[in-house]
Enzyme design. Structure first.
Site, PDB file in Angstrom:
ATOM      1  N   ASN A 107       0.905   9.023  -1.275  1.00 43.41           N
ATOM      2  CA  ASN A 107       2.217   8.455  -1.108  1.00 43.41           C
ATOM      3  C   ASN A 107       2.416   7.268  -0.916  1.00 43.41           C
ATOM      4  OD1 ASN A 107       5.254   8.775  -0.370  1.00 43.41           O
ATOM      5  ND2 ASN A 107       4.631   8.600   1.748  1.00 43.41           N
ATOM      6  N   HIS A 109       4.748   4.302   0.822  1.00 37.89           N
ATOM      7  CA  HIS A 109       5.553   4.022   1.877  1.00 37.89           C
ATOM      8  C   HIS A 109       6.299   2.787   2.083  1.00 37.89           C
ATOM      9  CE1 HIS A 109       8.411   5.505   5.011  1.00 37.89           C
ATOM     10  NE2 HIS A 109       7.853   4.513   5.737  1.00 37.89           N
ATOM     11  N   SER A 136       2.618   0.758   2.360  1.00 39.43           N
ATOM     12  CA  SER A 136       1.297   1.676   2.797  1.00 39.43           C
ATOM     13  C   SER A 136       1.274   2.610   1.613  1.00 39.43           C
ATOM     14  CB  SER A 136       1.309   2.372   4.097  1.00 39.43           C
ATOM     15  OG  SER A 136       1.694   1.554   5.102  1.00 39.43           O
ATOM     16  N   ASP A 145       5.314  10.721   6.455  1.00 36.57           N
ATOM     17  CA  ASP A 145       4.596   9.500   6.285  1.00 36.57           C
ATOM     18  C   ASP A 145       3.353   9.113   7.013  1.00 36.57           C
ATOM     19  OD1 ASP A 145       6.575   8.843   4.472  1.00 36.57           O
ATOM     20  OD2 ASP A 145       8.176   8.408   5.982  1.00 36.57           O
TER      21      ASP A 145
HETATM   22  C1  GAR Z   1      10.107   2.765  -2.689  1.00 42.51           C
HETATM   23  O1  GAR Z   1      10.266   1.405  -2.118  1.00 42.51           O
HETATM   24  C2  GAR Z   1       9.029   3.362  -2.184  1.00 42.51           C
HETATM   25  O2  GAR Z   1       7.981   2.842  -1.241  1.00 42.51           O
HETATM   26  C3  GAR Z   1      10.175   4.294  -1.161  1.00 42.51           C
HETATM   27  O3  GAR Z   1      11.074   4.520  -2.331  1.00 42.51           O
HETATM   28  C4  GAR Z   1      11.367   3.429  -3.024  1.00 42.51           C
HETATM   29  C5  GAR Z   1      11.391   3.992  -4.314  1.00 42.51           C
HETATM   30  O4  GAR Z   1      11.540   3.113  -5.371  1.00 42.51           O
HETATM   31  N1  GAR Z   1       9.428   5.357  -0.731  1.00 42.51           N
HETATM   32  C6  GAR Z   1       9.789   6.048   0.665  1.00 42.51           C
HETATM   33  O5  GAR Z   1      10.673   5.370   1.247  1.00 42.51           O
HETATM   34  C7  GAR Z   1       9.027   7.300   0.739  1.00 42.51           C
HETATM   35  N2  GAR Z   1       9.243   7.752   2.119  1.00 42.51           N
HETATM   36  P1  GAR Z   1      11.531   3.265  -7.016  1.00 42.51           P
HETATM   37  O6  GAR Z   1      12.372   4.512  -7.130  1.00 42.51           O
HETATM   38  O7  GAR Z   1      12.209   1.941  -7.758  1.00 42.51           O
HETATM   39  O8  GAR Z   1       9.986   3.406  -7.264  1.00 42.51           O
END
Ligand code: GAR
Length: 198
Positions: A107, A109, A136, A145
């Site tokens: 994952n 995060h 992370s 997470d």
């Molecule tokens: C990213 O910043 C990722 O780290 C976060 O969602 C965004 C997706 O961006 N993920 C989380 O918050 C998971 N807990 P993207 O759709 O443009 O790749």
């Protein structure tokens, strides 16, 4: 060449970074399937544009979280794959599915875990006037997470940082670190020793 499944829920900029890295041989693997729980995810458009097969498993069409996860797991099991990457996948996955794929699911995060699991991490960093922030990449366990940490990327928070600015800066770090780690896993330089997991 390793076979990668990417799970998304939204914009899919990390998905695109992964696919580009595969196409440019920066990842010793290929994305064989994109799965979205959200039929409106823009990442589905990106997958289409980049000729990657995608499937929607809409959590809203299931009566319970468990039904959704059973369907997701059955679908994943029907595929021949080596690694599952949660790249902006915004559903919490329960113990059955996370235990099953313990050493095969990672994952991304947007925080320096264990700080700020969950949502709105950038807002929390700004509200708390944190000096550093980051991302992370970790193996997935049944806790939100959490799970064995693989790598973190750090930025210094600037004095007049806006939400838009910090989001863009974090995305830049993500687009570098995630493909890099995926490649290391594909090359078996990073793996989870199951004996180390409680
Ligand atoms: C990213 O910043 C990722 O780290 C976060 O969602 C965004 C997706 O961006 N993920 C989380 O918050 C998971 N807990 P993207 O759709 O443009 O790749």
């Amino acid at each position: 060449m390793k076979k990668i499944i990417v799970l998304i829920s939204g914009t899919g900029s990390n998905l695109e970074a992964i696919i580009n890295a595969c196409n440019e041989n920066r990842i010793n693997g290929q994305v064989i399937k994109v799965i979205s729980n959200n039929p409106k995810a823009f990442g589905l458009e990106r997958a289409k544009k980049l000729n990657i097969s995608s499937t929607v498993i809409d959590h809203n069409t299931f009566l319970s979280r468990n039904d959704f996860e059973v369907s997701l797991q059955n679908y994943i099991d029907s595929l021949d794959f080596d690694l599952i990457v949660l790249a902006g996948f915004m559903r919490v996955l329960g113990p059955q599915i996370t235990l099953k794929y313990l050493n095969k699911m990672i994952n991304l995060h947007p925080s320096l875990l264990p700080l700020y699991p969950g949502l709105d991490t950038h807002e929390k960093v700004l509200a708390n006037k944190d000096k550093i922030h980051g991302v992370s990449v970790h193996f997935v366990s049944s806790e939100l997470d959490a799970g064995p940490m693989i790598a973190q990327g750090i930025i210094n928070v600037q004095s007049k940082e806006t939400l838009k600015n910090i989001t863009e800066r974090i995305h830049k770090v993500e687009h570098k670190i995630l493909p890099y780690i995926i490649n290391e896993i594909c090359n078996e330089n990073i793996f989870l020793d199951n004996n180390c997991v409680k």
